[in-house]
Design an enzyme around this catalytic site. Sequence first.
Site, short mmCIF file in Angstrom:
data_model
loop_
_atom_site.label_atom_id
_atom_site.label_comp_id
_atom_site.label_asym_id
_atom_site.label_seq_id
_atom_site.Cartn_x
_atom_site.Cartn_y
_atom_site.Cartn_z
CG ASP A 179 -2.03 -1.04 1.10
OD1 ASP A 179 -2.19 -1.61 0.01
OD2 ASP A 179 -2.71 -1.30 2.10
N GLY A 180 1.98 1.25 0.71
CA GLY A 180 2.85 2.42 0.74
C GLY A 180 3.38 2.77 -0.64
CG ASP B 207 -2.28 13.89 20.69
OD1 ASP B 207 -2.08 14.76 21.54
OD2 ASP B 207 -2.01 12.69 20.87
CB ALA C 112 -5.37 4.20 6.46
CE1 TYR C 113 -3.29 8.13 13.55
CE2 TYR C 113 -2.57 9.91 12.10
CZ TYR C 113 -2.68 9.36 13.37
OH TYR C 113 -2.19 10.05 14.45
CB SER C 114 -9.58 7.85 9.54
OG SER C 114 -10.85 8.19 10.04
CG LEU C 115 -10.33 1.30 11.23
CD1 LEU C 115 -11.82 1.41 11.51
CD2 LEU C 115 -10.05 0.14 10.28
CB SER C 116 -5.65 3.58 13.95
OG SER C 116 -5.23 2.56 13.09
#
Length: 283
Positions: free
Chosen positions: A62-63, A164, A176-180
């Site tokens: 993915d990156g 934060d 991705a980050y939003s889910l975390s």
Amino acid sequence: MYKVLYNKSMKVGVFCNSQTKKFFSIRDGLLKIFKARGIDYETYFAPEEISSPDVLIVLGGDGTILKAAIEAGKRGINLLGINSGNLGFLTEFEGEQIEKAVDLISGHYEVEERSVLEVRAGSEAFFALNEAVFQRRYEEGADDNVVQISAYIDGKKVDAFVGDGIIVSTPTGSTAYSLSAGGSILTPDIRAFILTPICAHSLHNRPIVYSDASEMRVDLSAAENKVSLFCDGKFCGAFGKGSAIHVKKAGFSVRFIKSADNNFFDKLLFKLNKWSGQREVRS
């Protein structure tokens, strides 16, 4: 989705991540198929090298796709991912399926458009397929590193977020980050973005899903400390008081080639199970 037909006269670009373990054998096998079928191709190792192929095959995870996607989107190039990394949530095929991948791009295939964020700060513009993150900077000697960010959608104040920072995510980035950070999962066809607080200092701050036809203004006038902006994990700059940053849907999308048996929910379940360390249970 819409269907596209290409033939053997097409030109294929191959964007490579040579840092992944399986890369060399997959690349060599793919290029061997191209030569056997008389398919014209070029290889690229950096986004700025991408020219104008009909199809861009990305070898990596993915990156690697995130590195190539914006340039492919700007140029209107259809993109196909072949996983030579780990999970490869955005990839369409695994490394051992290269012949199937070539068969697909040589005939009829479906294209799925994924929306892109455009982030404007002054005269600069940044783009993100997954998310734009406004995050506190850790400065040595500072007494308080939390930040206050006010968000406005179409000129109307949504809230002031103290903590934060915030994440503005596309449907692609919703897993991705939003889910975390506790954000909702959106299917790729939903025309919306998500505003997700990061470790908010108030229990009333919750993720907000809003129309991708709207424009968000990120107001940092109350921020005592500078805020870092990251687009798809890449640092774009630090902004402080007096900065007003605008986030909207970009004028282009990223077009992913999809096979007929592609199933978003199968991939999602696999990813969630892998993250949680659970084994998949089949009925």
